[in-house]
Structure formats: C-alpha cells, structure tokens
Motif scaffolding. Structure first.
Motif, PDB file in Angstrom:
ATOM      1  N   ASP A  58      37.832   4.083  89.520  1.00 26.86           N
ATOM      2  CA  ASP A  58      38.957   3.600  90.329  1.00 26.86           C
ATOM      3  C   ASP A  58      38.904   4.302  91.682  1.00 26.86           C
TER       4      ASP A  58
ATOM      5  N   GLN B 282      40.170  12.526  85.696  1.00 29.73           N
ATOM      6  CA  GLN B 282      39.555  11.534  84.818  1.00 29.73           C
ATOM      7  C   GLN B 282      40.302  10.200  84.819  1.00 29.73           C
ATOM      8  N   ASP B 283      41.610  10.251  84.969  1.00 30.03           N
ATOM      9  CA  ASP B 283      42.395   9.019  84.907  1.00 30.03           C
ATOM     10  C   ASP B 283      43.059   8.677  86.232  1.00 30.03           C
ATOM     11  N   GLY B 284      42.574   9.297  87.320  1.00 29.43           N
ATOM     12  CA  GLY B 284      43.202   9.070  88.620  1.00 29.43           C
ATOM     13  C   GLY B 284      42.300   8.327  89.567  1.00 29.43           C
ATOM     14  N   ARG B 285      42.856   7.933  90.655  1.00 32.66           N
ATOM     15  CA  ARG B 285      42.161   7.175  91.681  1.00 32.66           C
ATOM     16  C   ARG B 285      41.528   8.132  92.690  1.00 32.66           C
TER      17      ARG B 285
END
Length: 109
Positions: free
Chosen positions: A80, A53-56
C-alpha cells in the motif's frame, strides 16, 4: 497511480524520501526514511524492515516524478503505497517543516 496531497499526509504517517543524498542533506521532512532512488533496489530490505506492516507508505521526492516510479514499483509488489503530489517543493511551500540531519531548518534543492 495512487496519489495524495501534501495536506493529507499526517505527522505520524510513514514517509519514504527517494531523493539523492545532496537533496536530503539540504533538508527533508522530519522522521522520513531516506533511500535514494539510485540505491532503492539494493536497499529495499531497509524499507521492509522500517515500514509498518499494515500501514501505507507515502513516497516523496523533489517534485513527484521519482517518487511516482518508486510508488508504482511498491504497488506492483502488493504494498500500500501512495505518491505525495508535488513532492518536497509543495511540502515546503505548504509550510510543512523541512529540517537537516542536525534538526536545523533546511531547504529544498
């Protein structure tokens, strides 16, 4: 277009391979998620479930053209995402592992 070099991709980075099935079967990066570009829109939910969810998301294809299209789409969705410059051809040339589904050494079509 956000782009990274093959040597900037770490082993634990999330990698999305958008090549077609025959290319994937010949060889791919271990741990990559495979969603062919021809099925990408229909299978988009698989990516959103699997990706951090918060990664590239690092998107790769054979040489960088198809992955560039998918990267642009993802960026437009607010995700991202980066295109892996040179694709699997450069990945293999750089000595990064290429394997089959059985874990055997593979090659890039």
């Amino acid at each position: 277009m956000p782009t990274v070099a093959v040597d900037e991709v770490k082993d634990d980075d999330f990698l999305l391979d958008v090549r077609e099935d025959d290319e994937w079967q010949a060889g791919h990066a271990q741990g990559a998620l495979h969603i062919p570009i021809s099925e990408f829109v229909a299978r988009y939910g698989e990516l959103t479930e699997a990706a951090p969810q918060d990664g590239r998301i690092h998107v790769i294809c054979r040489s960088g053209g198809r992955s560039a299209q998918v990267t642009m789409y993802l960026v437009q969705q607010g995700i991202d995402a980066v295109n892996v410059d040179g694709g699997m051809q450069v990945w293999q040339a750089a000595g990064r592992p290429v394997v089959t589904d059985e874990g055997q050494p593979g090659h890039v079509l």
